[in-house]
Design an enzyme around this catalytic site. Structure first.
Site, PDB file in Angstrom:
ATOM      1  N   ARG A 215       0.841  -1.201   0.000  1.00  0.00           N
ATOM      2  CA  ARG A 215       0.000   0.000   0.000  1.00  0.00           C
ATOM      3  C   ARG A 215       0.878   1.255   0.000  1.00  0.00           C
ATOM      4  O   ARG A 215       0.555   2.253  -0.621  1.00  0.00           O
ATOM      5  CB  ARG A 215      -0.972   0.003   1.191  1.00  0.00           C
ATOM      6  CG  ARG A 215      -1.769   1.305   1.325  1.00  0.00           C
ATOM      7  CD  ARG A 215      -3.122   1.167   2.024  1.00  0.00           C
ATOM      8  NE  ARG A 215      -3.086   0.272   3.165  1.00  0.00           N
ATOM      9  CZ  ARG A 215      -2.521   0.536   4.354  1.00  0.00           C
ATOM     10  NH1 ARG A 215      -1.965   1.710   4.570  1.00  0.00           N
ATOM     11  NH2 ARG A 215      -2.539  -0.355   5.320  1.00  0.00           N
TER      12      ARG A 215
ATOM     13  N   TYR B  64     -15.506  16.512 -16.462  1.00  0.00           N
ATOM     14  CA  TYR B  64     -15.817  15.088 -16.523  1.00  0.00           C
ATOM     15  C   TYR B  64     -16.917  14.785 -15.492  1.00  0.00           C
ATOM     16  O   TYR B  64     -16.826  15.217 -14.339  1.00  0.00           O
ATOM     17  CB  TYR B  64     -14.550  14.284 -16.204  1.00  0.00           C
ATOM     18  CG  TYR B  64     -14.810  12.815 -16.089  1.00  0.00           C
ATOM     19  CD1 TYR B  64     -15.074  12.049 -17.215  1.00  0.00           C
ATOM     20  CD2 TYR B  64     -14.824  12.184 -14.850  1.00  0.00           C
ATOM     21  CE1 TYR B  64     -15.350  10.701 -17.111  1.00  0.00           C
ATOM     22  CE2 TYR B  64     -15.086  10.825 -14.745  1.00  0.00           C
ATOM     23  CZ  TYR B  64     -15.346  10.097 -15.881  1.00  0.00           C
ATOM     24  OH  TYR B  64     -15.626   8.768 -15.769  1.00  0.00           O
TER      25      TYR B  64
ATOM     26  N   ASP C  54      -6.497  18.500 -14.785  1.00  0.00           N
ATOM     27  CA  ASP C  54      -6.735  17.135 -15.250  1.00  0.00           C
ATOM     28  C   ASP C  54      -6.189  17.077 -16.672  1.00  0.00           C
ATOM     29  O   ASP C  54      -6.735  17.687 -17.587  1.00  0.00           O
ATOM     30  CB  ASP C  54      -8.240  16.839 -15.210  1.00  0.00           C
ATOM     31  CG  ASP C  54      -8.559  15.409 -15.641  1.00  0.00           C
ATOM     32  OD1 ASP C  54      -7.820  14.859 -16.480  1.00  0.00           O
ATOM     33  OD2 ASP C  54      -9.572  14.856 -15.162  1.00  0.00           O
TER      34      ASP C  54
ATOM     35  N   LYS D  36      -7.208   6.156 -19.872  1.00  0.00           N
ATOM     36  CA  LYS D  36      -7.418   6.685 -21.210  1.00  0.00           C
ATOM     37  C   LYS D  36      -6.130   6.587 -22.038  1.00  0.00           C
ATOM     38  O   LYS D  36      -5.676   5.504 -22.305  1.00  0.00           O
ATOM     39  CB  LYS D  36      -7.961   8.108 -21.107  1.00  0.00           C
ATOM     40  CG  LYS D  36      -9.092   8.272 -20.050  1.00  0.00           C
ATOM     41  CD  LYS D  36     -10.345   7.492 -20.380  1.00  0.00           C
ATOM     42  CE  LYS D  36     -11.337   7.392 -19.220  1.00  0.00           C
ATOM     43  NZ  LYS D  36     -11.731   8.648 -18.600  1.00  0.00           N
TER      44      LYS D  36
HETATM   45  C1  LIG Z   1     -12.309   9.040 -17.356  1.00  0.00           C
HETATM   46  C2  LIG Z   1     -11.929  10.335 -16.796  1.00  0.00           C
HETATM   47  C3  LIG Z   1     -11.755  10.494 -15.421  1.00  0.00           C
HETATM   48  C4  LIG Z   1     -12.018   9.384 -14.433  1.00  0.00           C
HETATM   49  O1  LIG Z   1     -11.110   8.344 -14.573  1.00  0.00           O
HETATM   50  P1  LIG Z   1     -11.442   6.792 -14.291  1.00  0.00           P
HETATM   51  O2  LIG Z   1     -10.159   6.130 -14.633  1.00  0.00           O
HETATM   52  O3  LIG Z   1     -12.587   6.414 -15.182  1.00  0.00           O
HETATM   53  O4  LIG Z   1     -11.808   6.675 -12.855  1.00  0.00           O
HETATM   54  C5  LIG Z   1     -11.331  11.732 -14.960  1.00  0.00           C
HETATM   55  N1  LIG Z   1     -11.112  12.760 -15.804  1.00  0.00           N
HETATM   56  C6  LIG Z   1     -11.275  12.633 -17.140  1.00  0.00           C
HETATM   57  C7  LIG Z   1     -11.012  13.809 -18.020  1.00  0.00           C
HETATM   58  C8  LIG Z   1     -11.695  11.423 -17.675  1.00  0.00           C
HETATM   59  O5  LIG Z   1     -11.883  11.315 -18.997  1.00  0.00           O
END
Ligand SMILES: *Cc1c(COP(=O)(O)O)cnc(C)c1O
Length: 382
Positions: A50, A102, A174, A199
């Site tokens: 962890r 998001y 982000d 992604k």
């Molecule tokens: C998908 C996404 C998230 C969340 O991520 P997960 O891996 O699905 O938990 C956060 N920000 C953006 C811009 C995203 O496309």
């Protein structure tokens, strides 16, 4: 002589910490919860997974290097990463966030963080005046997504950082949509970068992951405290998969970027496509900022088609594009934000922002672009 590695090389060689007796080239999956101490008074590098795990550490070092941060922490999903990053904000403090966020982040902020005493204002951060007007004594954070999801609003990161730091406010970005291959928020002064590694970083639509990258040692140590306290770290196997994905990040992004550019320009020739949200168009709002702060446009295109029937027909008739949530992978996907990513946003607000029943979001993959265009053509007109 020391070679200062460029981005493409760093994707493979940023972390040279694979030290094992077999000389493994790729980082092994170190599937162990705990680690044997070398002695009572001997400090060990690893104690419990962890806190830290060699496979995950290897990936974290790679991502920290690509983003230009002091340290990165890998989590089991992007949402865990955002949640941990938000732990730095305390009840009674105020956050200004991009309104076109998001959906999951919006839900976390509104339904969890707000309930726990953090104040939020959501605005179109692409207009810095909106942000400036909202700054209060207790403002602690400006949280940005740029380009935003799904409206592709572009925020000038550097100008926001200048405004924020003058007022002792942190800035988070982000960076999921553009990845550090194109956009380097920390170089622009941002304090913390978050990612859905699910992604583009992973890139194959097969693994969930998230990252928090801290610019400084102090912020890194704070994140580490919450990370080890809360849990939710990325598993060794998933760390291996994301590391493998990152090795091809630049060539995937190049192909995706080219494909998206061609597809967006093809969509312009279709009379049934009424509106195209794509940061690569010269006349798209925010284009000047994108070319200043990003080396590419990415693979995301949103469109408004002429009718709800056509939107549904496209989703039904595409053969290579898949009607599926998510983005950023090698496979091209189409989503219907109204029913999926933005289903939680109140109807009135969705309509006001244009995320209506004619609105579709495309994530362009690495297939042959002529096949992708043919697919859209037959789905739109067939
Ligand atoms: C998908 C996404 C998230 C969340 O991520 P997960 O891996 O699905 O938990 C956060 N920000 C953006 C811009 C995203 O496309």
């Amino acid at each position: 002589m020391v070679i200062v590695m460029r981005f493409e090389t760093l994707c493979l060689h940023a972390d040279k910490n694979i030290k094992d007796e077999w000389g493994t080239l790729s980082m092994p999956i170190c599937q162990s919860a705990t680690f044997v101490h070398k002695g009572v008074d001997v400090e060990s590098e690893y104690s419990y997974s962890r806190l830290s795990n060699p496979t995950r550490r290897h990936l974290e070092n790679t991502v920290a290097s690509l983003e230009g941060g002091y340290a990165a922490y890998a989590f089991s999903t992007g949402m865990t990463a955002i949640n941990v990053a938000m732990m730095l904000i305390k009840p009674g403090e105020h956050v200004i966030a991009t309104d076109d966020l998001y959906g999951g982040a919006l839900r976390l902020f509104r339904k969890v963080n707000e309930r726990n005493g953090i104040e939020f204002d959501f605005v179109d951060t692409s207009d810095i005046n909106n942000v400036e007007k909202l700054i209060k004594k207790n403002t602690k954070l400006i949280y940005l997504e740029t380009p935003s999801n799904p409206l592709m609003q572009v925020t000038d990161i550097k100008r926001i950082v200048e405004l924020a730091h003058k007022n002792n406010i942190l800035v988070y970005v982000d960076n999921t949509f553009l990845t550090p291959y194109y956009q380097k928020p920390i170089e622009l002064g941002v304090d913390i970068v978050v990612h859905s590694g699910t992604k583009y970083l992973g890139g194959h639509n097969d693994t969930l992951a998230g990252f928090v990258v801290a610019k400084t040692k102090e912020l890194g140590e704070e994140i580490l405290f919450y990370s080890k306290t809360i849990g939710g770290q990325l598993s060794p196997f998933d760390s291996f998969l994301i590391e493998r994905g990152i090795k091809t990040l630049p060539i995937r992004m190049d192909r995706i970027n080219d494909n998206a550019y061609k597809i967006a320009n093809y969509l312009r020739t279709e009379p049934k496509i009424k509106k195209i949200y794509y940061v690569g168009f010269d006349d798209f709002k925010g284009h000047e900022i994108i070319i200043k702060q990003s080396k590419g446009y990415g693979g995301m295109i949103s469109i408004e088609v002429e009718s709800e029937e056509l939107a549904k027909k496209i989703l039904k008739d595409v053969k290579i594009f898949q009607y599926a949530e998510s983005l950023g992978g090698v496979d091209s996907l189409i989503t219907y934000p109204m029913l999926q990513t933005h289903a939680d946003v109140p109807l009135e607000e969705r309509n006001r922002r244009g995320i209506n029943n004619r609105f579709l979001r495309i994530s362009v993959g690495i297939e042959n672009v002529d096949d992708l265009i043919e697919d859209l053509k037959q789905a739109i007109n067939g």
